[in-house]
Design a protein around this motif. Structure first.
Motif, PDB file in Angstrom:
ATOM      1  N   THR A  17       0.837  -1.202   0.000  1.00  0.00           N
ATOM      2  CA  THR A  17       0.000   0.000   0.000  1.00  0.00           C
ATOM      3  C   THR A  17       0.872   1.251   0.000  1.00  0.00           C
ATOM      4  O   THR A  17       0.640   2.189  -0.776  1.00  0.00           O
ATOM      5  N   ARG A  18       1.894   1.274   0.858  1.00  0.00           N
ATOM      6  CA  ARG A  18       2.803   2.436   0.908  1.00  0.00           C
ATOM      7  C   ARG A  18       3.527   2.626  -0.422  1.00  0.00           C
ATOM      8  O   ARG A  18       3.693   3.745  -0.897  1.00  0.00           O
ATOM      9  N   GLU A  19       3.943   1.521  -1.029  1.00  0.00           N
ATOM     10  CA  GLU A  19       4.647   1.603  -2.311  1.00  0.00           C
ATOM     11  C   GLU A  19       3.729   2.136  -3.408  1.00  0.00           C
ATOM     12  O   GLU A  19       4.152   2.939  -4.249  1.00  0.00           O
ATOM     13  N   LEU A  20       2.472   1.686  -3.412  1.00  0.00           N
ATOM     14  CA  LEU A  20       1.507   2.197  -4.386  1.00  0.00           C
ATOM     15  C   LEU A  20       1.267   3.694  -4.177  1.00  0.00           C
ATOM     16  O   LEU A  20       1.154   4.450  -5.148  1.00  0.00           O
ATOM     17  N   GLU A  21       1.212   4.123  -2.917  1.00  0.00           N
ATOM     18  CA  GLU A  21       1.060   5.551  -2.625  1.00  0.00           C
ATOM     19  C   GLU A  21       2.262   6.336  -3.158  1.00  0.00           C
ATOM     20  O   GLU A  21       2.101   7.417  -3.722  1.00  0.00           O
ATOM     21  N   ASP A  22       3.458   5.769  -2.999  1.00  0.00           N
ATOM     22  CA  ASP A  22       4.670   6.414  -3.527  1.00  0.00           C
ATOM     23  C   ASP A  22       4.597   6.557  -5.051  1.00  0.00           C
ATOM     24  O   ASP A  22       4.944   7.604  -5.600  1.00  0.00           O
ATOM     25  N   VAL A  23       4.150   5.494  -5.711  1.00  0.00           N
ATOM     26  CA  VAL A  23       4.035   5.532  -7.170  1.00  0.00           C
ATOM     27  C   VAL A  23       3.022   6.597  -7.582  1.00  0.00           C
ATOM     28  O   VAL A  23       3.270   7.391  -8.500  1.00  0.00           O
ATOM     29  N   GLN A  28       1.973  12.042  -9.822  1.00  0.00           N
ATOM     30  CA  GLN A  28       1.442  13.391  -9.626  1.00  0.00           C
ATOM     31  C   GLN A  28       2.543  14.434  -9.867  1.00  0.00           C
ATOM     32  O   GLN A  28       2.317  15.446 -10.510  1.00  0.00           O
ATOM     33  N   ALA A  29       3.736  14.130  -9.357  1.00  0.00           N
ATOM     34  CA  ALA A  29       4.875  15.045  -9.543  1.00  0.00           C
ATOM     35  C   ALA A  29       5.235  15.156 -11.025  1.00  0.00           C
ATOM     36  O   ALA A  29       5.530  16.255 -11.518  1.00  0.00           O
ATOM     37  N   GLY A  45       7.593  28.272 -27.698  1.00  0.00           N
ATOM     38  CA  GLY A  45       6.955  27.829 -28.932  1.00  0.00           C
ATOM     39  C   GLY A  45       7.621  26.668 -29.642  1.00  0.00           C
ATOM     40  O   GLY A  45       7.506  26.535 -30.858  1.00  0.00           O
ATOM     41  N   ASP A  46       8.320  25.795 -28.901  1.00  0.00           N
ATOM     42  CA  ASP A  46       8.932  24.623 -29.537  1.00  0.00           C
ATOM     43  C   ASP A  46       7.833  23.671 -30.014  1.00  0.00           C
ATOM     44  O   ASP A  46       6.976  23.240 -29.235  1.00  0.00           O
ATOM     45  N   LYS A  47       7.873  23.352 -31.309  1.00  0.00           N
ATOM     46  CA  LYS A  47       6.812  22.540 -31.925  1.00  0.00           C
ATOM     47  C   LYS A  47       6.802  21.103 -31.414  1.00  0.00           C
ATOM     48  O   LYS A  47       5.733  20.514 -31.239  1.00  0.00           O
ATOM     49  N   THR A  48       7.962  20.522 -31.204  1.00  0.00           N
ATOM     50  CA  THR A  48       8.022  19.141 -30.722  1.00  0.00           C
ATOM     51  C   THR A  48       7.371  19.034 -29.343  1.00  0.00           C
ATOM     52  O   THR A  48       6.545  18.146 -29.110  1.00  0.00           O
ATOM     53  N   ILE A  49       7.739  19.958 -28.467  1.00  0.00           N
ATOM     54  CA  ILE A  49       7.139  19.965 -27.129  1.00  0.00           C
ATOM     55  C   ILE A  49       5.634  20.189 -27.244  1.00  0.00           C
ATOM     56  O   ILE A  49       4.836  19.499 -26.604  1.00  0.00           O
ATOM     57  N   GLU A  50       5.262  21.108 -28.081  1.00  0.00           N
ATOM     58  CA  GLU A  50       3.856  21.464 -28.258  1.00  0.00           C
ATOM     59  C   GLU A  50       3.024  20.279 -28.753  1.00  0.00           C
ATOM     60  O   GLU A  50       1.884  20.092 -28.331  1.00  0.00           O
ATOM     61  N   THR A  51       3.597  19.472 -29.637  1.00  0.00           N
ATOM     62  CA  THR A  51       2.818  18.367 -30.215  1.00  0.00           C
ATOM     63  C   THR A  51       2.939  17.065 -29.427  1.00  0.00           C
ATOM     64  O   THR A  51       1.976  16.301 -29.358  1.00  0.00           O
ATOM     65  N   LYS A  52       4.095  16.800 -28.846  1.00  0.00           N
ATOM     66  CA  LYS A  52       4.321  15.502 -28.179  1.00  0.00           C
ATOM     67  C   LYS A  52       3.921  15.488 -26.703  1.00  0.00           C
ATOM     68  O   LYS A  52       3.456  14.475 -26.184  1.00  0.00           O
ATOM     69  N   LEU A  53       4.136  16.598 -26.012  1.00  0.00           N
ATOM     70  CA  LEU A  53       3.943  16.614 -24.558  1.00  0.00           C
ATOM     71  C   LEU A  53       2.493  16.376 -24.114  1.00  0.00           C
ATOM     72  O   LEU A  53       2.276  15.669 -23.127  1.00  0.00           O
ATOM     73  N   PRO A  54       1.489  16.910 -24.814  1.00  0.00           N
ATOM     74  CA  PRO A  54       0.121  16.642 -24.378  1.00  0.00           C
ATOM     75  C   PRO A  54      -0.226  15.149 -24.353  1.00  0.00           C
ATOM     76  O   PRO A  54      -0.938  14.685 -23.460  1.00  0.00           O
ATOM     77  N   ASP A  55       0.305  14.390 -25.319  1.00  0.00           N
ATOM     78  CA  ASP A  55       0.063  12.936 -25.338  1.00  0.00           C
ATOM     79  C   ASP A  55       0.718  12.256 -24.138  1.00  0.00           C
ATOM     80  O   ASP A  55       0.134  11.364 -23.523  1.00  0.00           O
ATOM     81  N   ILE A  56       1.933  12.683 -23.842  1.00  0.00           N
ATOM     82  CA  ILE A  56       2.650  12.119 -22.687  1.00  0.00           C
ATOM     83  C   ILE A  56       1.892  12.457 -21.404  1.00  0.00           C
ATOM     84  O   ILE A  56       1.713  11.606 -20.531  1.00  0.00           O
ATOM     85  N   TYR A  57       1.408  13.696 -21.321  1.00  0.00           N
ATOM     86  CA  TYR A  57       0.630  14.116 -20.149  1.00  0.00           C
ATOM     87  C   TYR A  57      -0.600  13.216 -20.002  1.00  0.00           C
ATOM     88  O   TYR A  57      -0.894  12.727 -18.909  1.00  0.00           O
ATOM     89  N   ASP A  62      -3.582   8.962 -17.303  1.00  0.00           N
ATOM     90  CA  ASP A  62      -4.305   7.674 -17.341  1.00  0.00           C
ATOM     91  C   ASP A  62      -3.658   6.668 -16.396  1.00  0.00           C
ATOM     92  O   ASP A  62      -4.351   5.939 -15.673  1.00  0.00           O
ATOM     93  N   ASN A  63      -2.323   6.615 -16.414  1.00  0.00           N
ATOM     94  CA  ASN A  63      -1.605   5.706 -15.510  1.00  0.00           C
ATOM     95  C   ASN A  63      -1.842   6.083 -14.051  1.00  0.00           C
ATOM     96  O   ASN A  63      -2.042   5.214 -13.202  1.00  0.00           O
ATOM     97  N   ALA A  64      -1.825   7.379 -13.766  1.00  0.00           N
ATOM     98  CA  ALA A  64      -2.058   7.845 -12.403  1.00  0.00           C
ATOM     99  C   ALA A  64      -3.442   7.413 -11.928  1.00  0.00           C
ATOM    100  O   ALA A  64      -3.612   6.977 -10.787  1.00  0.00           O
ATOM    101  N   GLU A  65      -4.423   7.512 -12.799  1.00  0.00           N
ATOM    102  CA  GLU A  65      -5.793   7.106 -12.452  1.00  0.00           C
ATOM    103  C   GLU A  65      -5.861   5.595 -12.233  1.00  0.00           C
ATOM    104  O   GLU A  65      -6.512   5.122 -11.287  1.00  0.00           O
ATOM    105  N   ALA A  66      -5.187   4.823 -13.077  1.00  0.00           N
ATOM    106  CA  ALA A  66      -5.173   3.362 -12.931  1.00  0.00           C
ATOM    107  C   ALA A  66      -4.521   2.962 -11.603  1.00  0.00           C
ATOM    108  O   ALA A  66      -5.002   2.060 -10.905  1.00  0.00           O
ATOM    109  N   ILE A  67      -3.457   3.646 -11.245  1.00  0.00           N
ATOM    110  CA  ILE A  67      -2.773   3.363  -9.974  1.00  0.00           C
ATOM    111  C   ILE A  67      -3.689   3.700  -8.799  1.00  0.00           C
ATOM    112  O   ILE A  67      -3.771   2.953  -7.828  1.00  0.00           O
ATOM    113  N   LYS A  68      -4.418   4.808  -8.910  1.00  0.00           N
ATOM    114  CA  LYS A  68      -5.348   5.195  -7.845  1.00  0.00           C
ATOM    115  C   LYS A  68      -6.425   4.128  -7.646  1.00  0.00           C
ATOM    116  O   LYS A  68      -6.774   3.792  -6.516  1.00  0.00           O
TER     117      LYS A  68
END
Length: 100
Positions: A17-23, A28-29, A45-57, A62-68
């Motif tokens: 449980t503690r380890e899952l809380e850490d994850v 979140q961080a 205005g970097d285009k790569t950041i602009e286009t790729k980062l929202p998907d990573i976010y 989604d992973n954070a929600e699955a862990i919760k």
């Protein structure tokens, strides 16, 4: 299942449980850092950041929600196991046995 086995199992469940809380906290961080990068990039205005980062976010969110979901479910199982097996009493008995 012997008394000590029940206590060991409960302690392992608490550890997980503690380890899952850490994850979850780590996820979140990461989300906060990605958000800061996106804000900083508005100016840059970097285009790569602009286009790729929202998907990573989104994947990270989604992973954070699955862990919760896993954490909530596992916390409930841990509490039920502790109550069903009267873990406080087992801990008291273990403390008494350790004094002998």
């Amino acid at each position: 299942m012997k008394t000590m086995d029940k206590l060991k199992k409960f302690e392992l469940m608490e550890k997980i449980t503690r380890e899952l809380e850490d994850v979850r906290n780590s996820q979140q961080a990461v989300l906060e850092k990605i958000g800061k990068i996106e804000v900083d990039n508005i100016e840059l205005g970097d285009k790569t950041i602009e286009t790729k980062l929202p998907d990573i976010y989104q994947r990270t969110a989604d992973n954070a929600e699955a862990i919760k979901v896993i954490l909530d479910s596992f916390q409930e199982k841990t509490e039920e196991f502790g109550e069903k097996n009267n873990v406080e009493k087992l801990r008291e008995q273990q403390a008494i046995n350790n004094l002998k």
